[in-house]
Scaffold this motif. Structure first.
Motif, short mmCIF file in Angstrom:
data_model
loop_
_atom_site.label_atom_id
_atom_site.label_comp_id
_atom_site.label_asym_id
_atom_site.label_seq_id
_atom_site.Cartn_x
_atom_site.Cartn_y
_atom_site.Cartn_z
N VAL A 10 0.76 -1.37 0.27
CA VAL A 10 0.16 -0.02 -0.12
C VAL A 10 1.02 1.25 -0.32
O VAL A 10 0.37 2.04 -0.99
CB VAL A 10 -0.31 -0.28 1.04
CG1 VAL A 10 -1.68 1.36 1.53
CG2 VAL A 10 -2.10 -1.08 1.37
N ILE A 11 1.86 1.36 -0.01
CA ILE A 11 2.61 2.29 1.20
C ILE A 11 3.34 2.60 -0.51
O ILE A 11 3.66 3.83 -1.24
CB ILE A 11 3.61 1.82 2.30
CG1 ILE A 11 3.07 2.30 3.24
CG2 ILE A 11 4.98 3.33 1.90
CD1 ILE A 11 3.93 2.49 4.57
N LEU A 12 3.91 1.40 -1.16
CA LEU A 12 4.52 1.43 -2.37
C LEU A 12 3.50 1.92 -3.55
O LEU A 12 3.27 3.25 -3.97
CB LEU A 12 5.43 0.45 -2.94
CG LEU A 12 6.04 0.40 -4.27
CD1 LEU A 12 7.21 1.21 -4.16
CD2 LEU A 12 6.38 -1.17 -4.24
N LEU A 13 2.63 2.05 -3.55
CA LEU A 13 1.45 1.94 -4.42
C LEU A 13 1.10 3.31 -4.24
O LEU A 13 0.87 4.57 -4.97
CB LEU A 13 0.23 1.61 -4.40
CG LEU A 13 -1.18 1.97 -4.83
CD1 LEU A 13 -0.59 1.23 -6.53
CD2 LEU A 13 -1.90 0.79 -4.94
N LEU A 14 1.30 4.13 -2.98
CA LEU A 14 1.16 5.71 -2.93
C LEU A 14 1.60 6.86 -3.00
O LEU A 14 1.72 7.37 -3.44
CB LEU A 14 0.35 6.03 -0.98
CG LEU A 14 -0.67 5.33 -0.65
CD1 LEU A 14 -0.80 5.58 0.61
CD2 LEU A 14 -2.16 6.48 -0.76
N ILE A 15 3.36 5.78 -3.16
CA ILE A 15 3.84 6.63 -3.66
C ILE A 15 4.14 6.91 -5.15
O ILE A 15 4.52 7.78 -5.76
CB ILE A 15 5.40 6.02 -2.75
CG1 ILE A 15 5.68 6.17 -1.38
CG2 ILE A 15 6.83 6.15 -3.94
CD1 ILE A 15 7.35 5.43 -0.95
N ILE A 16 3.54 5.88 -5.62
CA ILE A 16 3.42 5.18 -7.19
C ILE A 16 2.70 6.66 -7.14
O ILE A 16 3.24 7.74 -8.41
CB ILE A 16 3.49 3.87 -7.92
CG1 ILE A 16 4.81 3.32 -7.53
CG2 ILE A 16 2.82 4.10 -9.13
CD1 ILE A 16 4.76 1.59 -8.01
N VAL A 17 1.38 6.83 -7.51
CA VAL A 17 0.51 7.07 -6.79
C VAL A 17 0.48 8.61 -6.48
O VAL A 17 0.83 9.87 -8.02
CB VAL A 17 -0.94 7.06 -6.41
CG1 VAL A 17 -1.95 7.73 -6.37
CG2 VAL A 17 -0.79 5.87 -7.01
N LEU A 23 4.06 14.92 -11.45
CA LEU A 23 4.64 14.68 -12.55
C LEU A 23 3.43 15.28 -13.46
O LEU A 23 3.37 16.30 -14.50
CB LEU A 23 4.58 13.86 -13.20
CG LEU A 23 6.09 13.19 -12.68
CD1 LEU A 23 6.08 11.71 -13.06
CD2 LEU A 23 7.24 14.00 -12.97
N VAL A 24 1.75 14.80 -13.47
CA VAL A 24 0.72 15.55 -13.90
C VAL A 24 0.65 17.02 -13.56
O VAL A 24 -0.44 18.24 -14.59
CB VAL A 24 -0.54 14.74 -13.78
CG1 VAL A 24 -1.74 14.95 -14.40
CG2 VAL A 24 -0.16 13.40 -14.55
N TYR A 25 0.06 17.42 -12.10
CA TYR A 25 -0.04 18.11 -12.52
C TYR A 25 1.10 19.71 -13.09
O TYR A 25 1.47 20.77 -13.77
CB TYR A 25 0.52 18.36 -10.24
CG TYR A 25 -0.12 19.58 -10.32
CD1 TYR A 25 -1.11 20.62 -10.10
CD2 TYR A 25 1.30 20.69 -9.77
CE1 TYR A 25 -1.42 22.12 -9.75
CE2 TYR A 25 0.75 22.39 -9.29
CZ TYR A 25 -0.24 23.00 -9.38
OH TYR A 25 -0.68 23.83 -8.79
N THR A 26 2.15 19.31 -12.70
CA THR A 26 3.52 19.97 -13.38
C THR A 26 3.70 20.36 -15.16
O THR A 26 3.46 21.45 -15.36
CB THR A 26 4.72 19.71 -12.87
OG1 THR A 26 4.95 19.40 -11.61
CG2 THR A 26 5.83 20.15 -13.83
#
Length: 95
Positions: A10-17, A23-26
């Motif tokens: 779950v932590i890894l998934l949150l970091i990826i998201v 990146l999308v926001y930038t």
């Protein structure tokens, strides 16, 4: 053991998201200078007073150094100089 793996997943998934979100926001909130040539391409994303990111293929670009220089001379001057350099060095065009 199963709970630990699940928490780590779950932590890894949150970091990826979160990374994808940043990146999308930038990408969405920045203006872009798109430069293309047969030697390589670069898209510089920028805001009012700084470079917020870039995507390059076939070109080496040091974001930290370039951002520092852009802060010194101003973003408009930086973009004009970069465009001229790119067009001269790579026989490309910038839009």
């Amino acid at each position: 053991m199963k709970k630990i793996l699940m928490v780590l997943g779950v932590i890894l998934l949150l970091i990826i998201v979160l990374s994808i979100g940043i990146l999308v926001y930038t990408s969405v909130t920045s203006k872009r200078l798109v430069c293309t040539s047969s030697n390589g391409n670069i898209t510089i994303m920028y805001k009012k007073n700084r470079i917020s990111g870039y995507v390059a293929k076939g070109i080496i670009y040091n974001l930290e150094e370039q951002n520092e220089y852009a802060k010194q001379v101003g973003i408009d001057t930086y973009l004009a100089e970069f465009t001229k350099l790119f067009e001269t060095k790579f026989n490309g065009i910038c839009k």
